[in-house]
Design a protein around this motif. Sequence first.
Motif, mmCIF file in Angstrom:
data_model
loop_
_atom_site.group_PDB
_atom_site.id
_atom_site.type_symbol
_atom_site.label_atom_id
_atom_site.label_comp_id
_atom_site.label_asym_id
_atom_site.label_seq_id
_atom_site.Cartn_x
_atom_site.Cartn_y
_atom_site.Cartn_z
ATOM 1 N N PRO A 32 0.831 -1.222 0.000
ATOM 2 C CA PRO A 32 0.000 0.000 0.000
ATOM 3 C C PRO A 32 0.857 1.259 0.000
ATOM 4 C CG PRO A 32 -0.732 -1.576 1.664
ATOM 5 C CD PRO A 32 0.588 -2.073 1.174
ATOM 6 N N ASP A 33 0.369 2.264 -0.725
ATOM 7 C CA ASP A 33 1.073 3.543 -0.826
ATOM 8 C C ASP A 33 0.043 4.637 -1.118
ATOM 9 O OD1 ASP A 33 3.160 5.474 -1.160
ATOM 10 O OD2 ASP A 33 2.996 5.195 -3.323
ATOM 11 N N PRO A 34 -0.021 5.677 -0.284
ATOM 12 C CA PRO A 34 -1.032 6.739 -0.475
ATOM 13 C C PRO A 34 -0.971 7.390 -1.852
ATOM 14 C CG PRO A 34 0.026 6.945 1.674
ATOM 15 C CD PRO A 34 0.783 5.900 0.931
ATOM 16 N N ARG A 35 0.225 7.604 -2.374
ATOM 17 C CA ARG A 35 0.329 8.221 -3.697
ATOM 18 C C ARG A 35 -0.232 7.300 -4.774
ATOM 19 N NH1 ARG A 35 6.543 9.805 -3.886
ATOM 20 N NH2 ARG A 35 6.593 7.709 -2.972
ATOM 21 N N ALA A 36 0.062 6.010 -4.637
ATOM 22 C CA ALA A 36 -0.477 5.046 -5.599
ATOM 23 C C ALA A 36 -1.998 4.998 -5.508
ATOM 24 C CB ALA A 36 0.112 3.659 -5.337
ATOM 25 N N ALA A 37 -2.540 5.156 -4.297
ATOM 26 C CA ALA A 37 -4.003 5.133 -4.121
ATOM 27 C C ALA A 37 -4.654 6.272 -4.893
ATOM 28 C CB ALA A 37 -4.349 5.228 -2.631
ATOM 29 N N ARG A 38 -4.078 7.457 -4.820
ATOM 30 C CA ARG A 38 -4.641 8.595 -5.556
ATOM 31 C C ARG A 38 -4.580 8.343 -7.063
ATOM 32 N NH1 ARG A 38 -1.969 11.337 -1.308
ATOM 33 N NH2 ARG A 38 -0.083 11.657 -2.576
ATOM 34 N N GLY A 39 -3.484 7.766 -7.524
ATOM 35 C CA GLY A 39 -3.361 7.449 -8.939
ATOM 36 C C GLY A 39 -4.367 6.420 -9.393
ATOM 37 N N LEU A 40 -4.631 5.422 -8.547
ATOM 38 C CA LEU A 40 -5.596 4.378 -8.896
ATOM 39 C C LEU A 40 -7.016 4.945 -8.938
ATOM 40 C CD1 LEU A 40 -4.097 1.432 -6.829
ATOM 41 C CD2 LEU A 40 -4.338 1.498 -9.315
ATOM 42 N N GLN A 41 -7.327 5.866 -8.047
ATOM 43 C CA GLN A 41 -8.650 6.493 -8.084
ATOM 44 C C GLN A 41 -8.852 7.269 -9.375
ATOM 45 O OE1 GLN A 41 -8.972 8.802 -4.495
ATOM 46 N NE2 GLN A 41 -9.605 7.048 -3.261
ATOM 47 N N ALA A 42 -7.841 7.998 -9.785
ATOM 48 C CA ALA A 42 -7.933 8.756 -11.049
ATOM 49 C C ALA A 42 -8.038 7.803 -12.235
ATOM 50 C CB ALA A 42 -6.711 9.660 -11.189
ATOM 51 N N ARG A 43 -7.302 6.722 -12.172
ATOM 52 C CA ARG A 43 -7.346 5.730 -13.261
ATOM 53 C C ARG A 43 -8.720 5.078 -13.345
ATOM 54 N NH1 ARG A 43 -2.855 0.895 -13.655
ATOM 55 N NH2 ARG A 43 -3.789 -0.289 -15.385
ATOM 56 N N PHE A 44 -9.315 4.789 -12.187
ATOM 57 C CA PHE A 44 -10.674 4.227 -12.150
ATOM 58 C C PHE A 44 -11.644 5.186 -12.834
ATOM 59 C CE2 PHE A 44 -14.858 3.768 -10.356
ATOM 60 C CZ PHE A 44 -15.041 2.397 -10.226
ATOM 61 N N ASP A 45 -11.545 6.475 -12.507
ATOM 62 C CA ASP A 45 -12.446 7.470 -13.096
ATOM 63 C C ASP A 45 -12.297 7.517 -14.616
ATOM 64 O OD1 ASP A 45 -13.412 8.142 -10.602
ATOM 65 O OD2 ASP A 45 -11.986 9.787 -10.317
ATOM 66 N N ARG A 46 -11.056 7.432 -15.096
ATOM 67 C CA ARG A 46 -10.849 7.475 -16.547
ATOM 68 C C ARG A 46 -11.474 6.275 -17.243
ATOM 69 N NH1 ARG A 46 -5.623 9.155 -14.990
ATOM 70 N NH2 ARG A 46 -4.763 7.085 -15.435
ATOM 71 N N ILE A 47 -11.327 5.091 -16.646
ATOM 72 C CA ILE A 47 -11.850 3.867 -17.276
ATOM 73 C C ILE A 47 -13.371 3.885 -17.311
ATOM 74 C CG2 ILE A 47 -12.077 1.358 -17.043
ATOM 75 C CD1 ILE A 47 -9.232 1.340 -15.874
ATOM 76 N N PHE A 48 -13.982 4.201 -16.173
ATOM 77 C CA PHE A 48 -15.433 4.049 -16.078
ATOM 78 C C PHE A 48 -16.195 5.304 -16.501
ATOM 79 C CE2 PHE A 48 -13.785 0.645 -13.469
ATOM 80 C CZ PHE A 48 -14.566 -0.423 -13.880
ATOM 81 N N SER A 49 -15.484 6.315 -16.942
ATOM 82 C CA SER A 49 -16.152 7.473 -17.544
ATOM 83 C C SER A 49 -16.092 7.419 -19.069
ATOM 84 C CB SER A 49 -15.514 8.777 -17.045
ATOM 85 O OG SER A 49 -14.159 8.857 -17.448
ATOM 86 N N LEU A 50 -15.452 6.376 -19.623
ATOM 87 C CA LEU A 50 -15.390 6.226 -21.076
ATOM 88 C C LEU A 50 -16.780 6.019 -21.654
ATOM 89 C CD1 LEU A 50 -12.301 3.834 -21.449
ATOM 90 C CD2 LEU A 50 -12.433 6.234 -22.135
ATOM 91 N N ARG A 51 -17.023 6.577 -22.816
ATOM 92 C CA ARG A 51 -18.284 6.370 -23.523
ATOM 93 C C ARG A 51 -17.952 5.918 -24.938
ATOM 94 N NH1 ARG A 51 -19.266 5.890 -19.231
ATOM 95 N NH2 ARG A 51 -20.608 7.057 -17.846
ATOM 96 N N THR A 52 -18.486 4.766 -25.317
ATOM 97 C CA THR A 52 -18.097 4.113 -26.569
ATOM 98 C C THR A 52 -19.134 4.249 -27.673
ATOM 99 O OG1 THR A 52 -19.107 2.008 -25.901
ATOM 100 C CG2 THR A 52 -16.825 2.418 -25.210
ATOM 101 N N GLY A 53 -20.350 4.624 -27.323
ATOM 102 C CA GLY A 53 -21.429 4.624 -28.302
ATOM 103 C C GLY A 53 -22.202 3.323 -28.316
ATOM 104 N N TYR A 54 -21.680 2.285 -27.658
ATOM 105 C CA TYR A 54 -22.394 1.012 -27.507
ATOM 106 C C TYR A 54 -23.240 1.143 -26.238
ATOM 107 C CZ TYR A 54 -22.963 -4.058 -26.615
ATOM 108 O OH TYR A 54 -23.466 -5.319 -26.350
ATOM 109 N N GLY A 55 -24.547 1.291 -26.415
ATOM 110 C CA GLY A 55 -25.451 1.658 -25.317
ATOM 111 C C GLY A 55 -25.349 0.784 -24.087
#
Length: 317
Positions: free
Chosen positions: A191-214
């Motif tokens: 565990p590492d606090p800096r890595a945690a912040r990076g993983l949260q941002a990475r999660f947001d990028r992945i699950f905010s993607l919109r592909t056009g496939y409903g």
Amino acid sequence: VSAPFVTVDDTGARHANRNFHTTQIGGEHFTAFRTTPSKSRLNFLALLRGNYQDYVLNDAAFTFLENRQVDPALLAHLKTCEPRRFANQVPFLEYLAANGINIFDKEIIRPFAEAGVWGAIRHHGLVGNAVIVSDDAGQFRVGTHALCWIHAERLLHKLMPATPGQVKHVETLRELVWHFYKALKAYRRRPDPRAARGLQARFDRIFSLRTGYGDLDKLLFRLGRRKAELLRVLERPETPLHTNASERDLRGLVIKRKISGGTVSRNGRQARDSMLGLMKTCQKLGLSFWHYLGDRLGIGDEDHLVAPLASMVAARA
């Protein structure tokens, strides 16, 4: 009481020619099975309450009701300065009825019953700060809850894309999720606090993607809303990322069900649950179940004395 986390799951069971459900609750050093007619949230809370039968209206109960968005006007009649404890269901229902709650309406009474049991769990110091890890079945979403990543990814796998473009979008998202899952596993080891912040941002990028496939976009939005439960490991690194342990524990019960069928009597149902739970617990503690039974039945030798399992589980925690 002592577990930092539990994984939970359930499976179907037959008892007295009726469909029942067996719920598994397991930690790193123990497993328990309970077979009941229902697998509702109220049933799961009753299992967590153990042998207690009381209901308690305290801060934990009212927080539970507020999270369930119960009518504030109804809550106002119940709130008092001191917690109220009821020995069993009868005085609890009488109290609710006296305060203007229709106890004969199942939809109205259900959250109050759940809150009363949750209040009793907290009153007795059960569950504590343990994380409850589940496959997202609604009945398990209580307390500090975490979601199984394997089941979350399985939702992507179950999509049925109709065009090559949609197939490509699904494959790309599954690959992103699995890479992210590997990153979470690495974080769990170190565990590492800096890595945690990076993983949260990475999660947001992945699950905010919109592909056009409903269907895919709806699923990504739905999973994105469960961010806190999917990323519970960032604040509690001891939390597993999946419920594989529960599925392994249930496999023994499923094999027993296939060989022996269902149970008939109440004693038979309890005996099967208890013996399978004891066997799995001994296995997790590195004990011989045969020696355990010999010691408890008084037919073993002095070389194989076994301490109470509860004390051994607490000592390992």
